[in-house]
Design a protein around this motif. Structure first.
Motif, short mmCIF file in Angstrom:
data_model
loop_
_atom_site.label_atom_id
_atom_site.label_comp_id
_atom_site.label_asym_id
_atom_site.label_seq_id
_atom_site.Cartn_x
_atom_site.Cartn_y
_atom_site.Cartn_z
N GLY A 68 -62.10 16.94 13.28
CA GLY A 68 -61.68 16.40 14.58
C GLY A 68 -60.96 15.27 14.46
N ILE A 69 -60.69 14.43 13.28
CA ILE A 69 -60.10 13.10 13.20
C ILE A 69 -58.93 13.33 12.40
N GLY A 70 -57.79 12.75 13.15
CA GLY A 70 -56.77 12.91 12.46
C GLY A 70 -55.41 12.07 13.07
N LEU A 71 -54.02 12.19 12.44
CA LEU A 71 -53.24 10.94 12.86
C LEU A 71 -52.73 11.38 14.31
N ILE A 87 -60.30 6.14 13.70
CA ILE A 87 -61.47 6.74 12.99
C ILE A 87 -62.33 5.59 13.47
N GLY A 88 -61.94 4.23 13.49
CA GLY A 88 -63.03 3.24 13.71
C GLY A 88 -63.91 3.52 15.27
N ILE A 120 -67.94 4.09 15.22
CA ILE A 120 -68.56 2.66 15.71
C ILE A 120 -69.38 3.43 17.04
N ILE A 121 -68.69 4.09 17.79
CA ILE A 121 -69.31 4.34 19.26
C ILE A 121 -70.24 5.65 19.02
N ALA A 122 -69.53 6.75 18.35
CA ALA A 122 -70.40 7.79 18.22
C ALA A 122 -71.40 7.98 17.08
N SER A 143 -60.60 6.78 24.54
CA SER A 143 -60.82 7.56 23.27
C SER A 143 -61.30 9.15 23.70
N THR A 144 -60.66 9.98 23.91
CA THR A 144 -60.92 11.43 24.21
C THR A 144 -61.63 11.90 22.94
N ALA A 145 -61.12 11.69 21.63
CA ALA A 145 -61.79 12.30 20.50
C ALA A 145 -63.18 11.80 20.41
N THR A 146 -63.46 10.40 20.82
CA THR A 146 -64.93 10.12 20.65
C THR A 146 -65.72 10.63 21.65
N LEU A 147 -65.36 11.09 23.03
CA LEU A 147 -66.17 11.91 23.75
C LEU A 147 -66.36 13.09 23.23
N GLY A 148 -65.40 13.69 22.62
CA GLY A 148 -65.71 14.82 22.15
C GLY A 148 -66.76 15.16 21.20
N MET A 149 -66.79 14.02 20.15
CA MET A 149 -68.00 13.98 19.23
C MET A 149 -69.26 13.56 19.86
N LEU A 150 -69.00 12.86 20.99
CA LEU A 150 -70.44 12.41 21.61
C LEU A 150 -71.10 13.59 22.30
#
Length: 563
Positions: free
Chosen positions: A34-37, A172-173, A177-179, A520-527
């Motif tokens: 789920g992490i990319g450029l 990435i950070g 850091i959050i999730a 950070s929508t990507a962070t919410l997805g991981m959460l």
């Protein structure tokens, strides 16, 4: 052959723009867990490489798509931005303001310590906070500083260099850091916290996502025996005894007659009743008390699903439990709640509060849905038509207002055309949410305006900055990356402790608030994946709308602070 291709790109810079988009989007799709450029960084890097061919393209192209993008951003966050600032999202909005100030201050201090100019500082701020929209405002602010053309161009060229060097860790950070680090630093068991939150909100363990218990809508027929406790009760009395489990008596067969049930229909011995609702609730309430029968004619109930845009201010802030007592919701089963610019799924729990602008997906009989629409809002039915006149008029109005200059003493203050268009977009999005009779922009059209506007802007900036990128990266590449790590990490780590100890957010939504403040929508997805629940999204929507807006405007302030 190669020289021919280079000459074609130089003579037709539009081809270079679309080539940057084609390759950049392909690169942006590559991800790991789920992490990319992402498309923006992919497009920028591609444009910087193609820009080595010394391609010249008019800045007018950049300006047009820039304004289109800013309007789309404002339009998408408008309802939740106003909701967060004006009403019960105020604590989350205040939290976001503090975190955005920390993001801006950390980037500014990092740039000062490193000795960077305004261009590198702006790119550092945008990349470390993964706020691509700030790039456009930073470029606009630099060009309005009144410096010589050569110096201005050098500052503008520095922005994508710093952005590219800091964006990767910024993405990435934030997630790490959050999730991943956040629960360990604060000692949070995210799964247990979300389950406990769901129970306090009146739900059941495992119900938080609203994707299972509320989606298996069925209709089954049961015969009312002579000893049933339902005899002599009205349909509404029977339904009230189910404690908001969304079970409804839709139709009744009495002798040879079939008729639709209404709230005051009295159930008699021998009736066959059609019960609609979630599968597990029907089995729990009726599976062991009534005889199930097969009655195709009775079960031939017309059912439709509709997205309802909530616009009635009387229901703004009301809980689902409050709405369950409204006669107008009888016969409707709620399947989904979407909120905010990205359509975040909100958990369906009795204590879940609704906001104006929410989109509620409901199932029920057409006449029941029609009755509900008169009370709650209007159907958000799919259409391909965009109100282009409204979009164009709003952009013109915002740009004109933004060009006005006010003087505080000897200091000139102006929103600039870009800031004016952003605010016009926020106002337009909010007006559309509360008065949905004009200004429609279908989600697909809004996405295209946003993505195409930003990425064409990015492509033009990258192509123009290409020749200076290599020199800037060789000179400052390592330090830019390290200062980007600082600018990313410090505000995020502080946000965890500020949210917990100053604002005292519940552990279940705290990390969602932190992710939203950084947009950070990507962070919410991981959460939500780690929590096995949509509960963290309750802290994301307001903070994301406010954070996205403030961080975007931060692109202006970082230039002013450095200038």
């Amino acid at each position: 052959m190669w020289q021919w291709f280079v000459n074609v790109l130089r003579d037709n810079p539009a081809i270079a723009v679309f080539l940057s988009l084609a390759i950049g989007y392909s690169i942006g799709r590559v991800s790991y867990r789920g992490i990319g450029l992402g498309a923006v960084t992919g497009t920028l890097l591609t444009a910087l490489v193609i820009g080595q061919l010394d391609i010249t393209i008019s800045n007018d192209v950049r300006a047009i798509f820039f304004l289109l993008f800013l309007f789309a951003i404002g339009y998408s966050v408008g309802p939740q931005f106003v909701q967060g600032v004006a009403r019960n999202g105020l604590p989350q909005a205040a939290f976001t303001i503090i975190i955005c100030a920390l993001c801006l201050g950390t980037a500014w201090l990092s740039a000062k310590f490193a000795g960077y100019d305004a261009g590198f500082a702006a790119g550092l701020f945008a990349g470390a906070n993964t706020i691509s929209s700030a790039l456009a405002l930073s470029v606009d602010a630099i060009e309005q500083m009144g410096r010589p053309a050569e110096e201005t161009q050098a500052l503008v060229n520095a922005i994508p260099t710093a952005f590219a060097m800091t964006y990767i860790f910024g993405t990435i950070g934030a997630t790490l850091i959050i999730a991943l680090l956040g629960p360990k630093l604060l000692g949070i068991n995210l799964i247990a916290a979300c389950k406990a939150y769901e129970i306090r909100m009146g739900g059941h363990v495992g119900q938080g996502s609203g994707r299972s218990a509320w989606h298996d809508f069925i209709v089954r027929a049961y015969r009312v025996g002579p000893d049933s406790a339902f005899i002599g009760q009205t349909a509404s009395q029977i339904e009230a005894g189910f404690h908001h489990q969304q079970l409804f008596i839709e139709r009744v067969r009495r002798d040879d007659a079939i008729f639709d049930a209404v709230a005051d229909t009295v159930v008699q011995s021998g009736d066959v009743i059609a019960i609609a609702g979630p599968h597990r609730h029907i089995l729990r309430q009726f599976g062991h008390t009534l005889e199930e029968v097969e009655d195709p004619d009775l079960l031939d109930v017309p059912i439709e699903g509709v997205d309802v845009l909530l616009t009635n201010r009387a229901f703004d802030g009301k809980t689902l439990a409050d709405l369950a007592d409204q006669p107008s919701v009888r016969g409707l089963v709620l399947r989904r709640i979407r909120r905010g610019a990205t359509g975040v799924d909100i958990p369906i729990l009795p204590a879940t509060e609704l906001h104006r602008g929410d989109v509620l997906t409901v199932l029920g009989r057409p006449k029941d849905i029609s009755a509900a629409l008169t009370k709650f809002g209007r159907a958000d039915r799919s259409t391909d038509e965009t109100d282009v006149g409204f979009v164009g008029g709003a952009i013109v109005a915002g740009a004109l207002i933004g060009t006005l200059v006010w003087h505080i003493g000897a200091v000139p203050i102006t929103l600039s055309s870009s800031g004016g268009v952003l605010i016009a977009g926020i106002a337009a999005g909010w007006l559309r949410a509360v008065h949905p009779t004009f200004g429609r922009i279908p989600p697909a059209a809004g996405w295209l305006m946003n993505a195409l506007g930003l990425n064409i802007f990015i492509a033009v900036v990258g192509l123009s900055s290409g020749p200076s990128f290599v020199a800037g990266a060789e000179r400052l590449g390592a330090s830019l990356f390290l200062w980007g790590v600082v600018a990313t990490s410090v505000p995020l780590i502080l946000s965890l402790y500020i949210g917990r100890y100053l604002f005292r957010f519940d552990d279940a939504i705290l990390l969602g608030c932190c992710a939203g403040a950084r947009a950070s929508t990507a962070t919410l997805g991981m959460l939500t994946e780690q929590a096995r629940s949509q509960v963290p999204a309750l802290g994301f929507t307001v903070t994301c709308a406010v954070g996205n807006t403030l961080l975007t405007i931060g692109g202006i302030f970082i230039v002013l602070l450095m200038g």
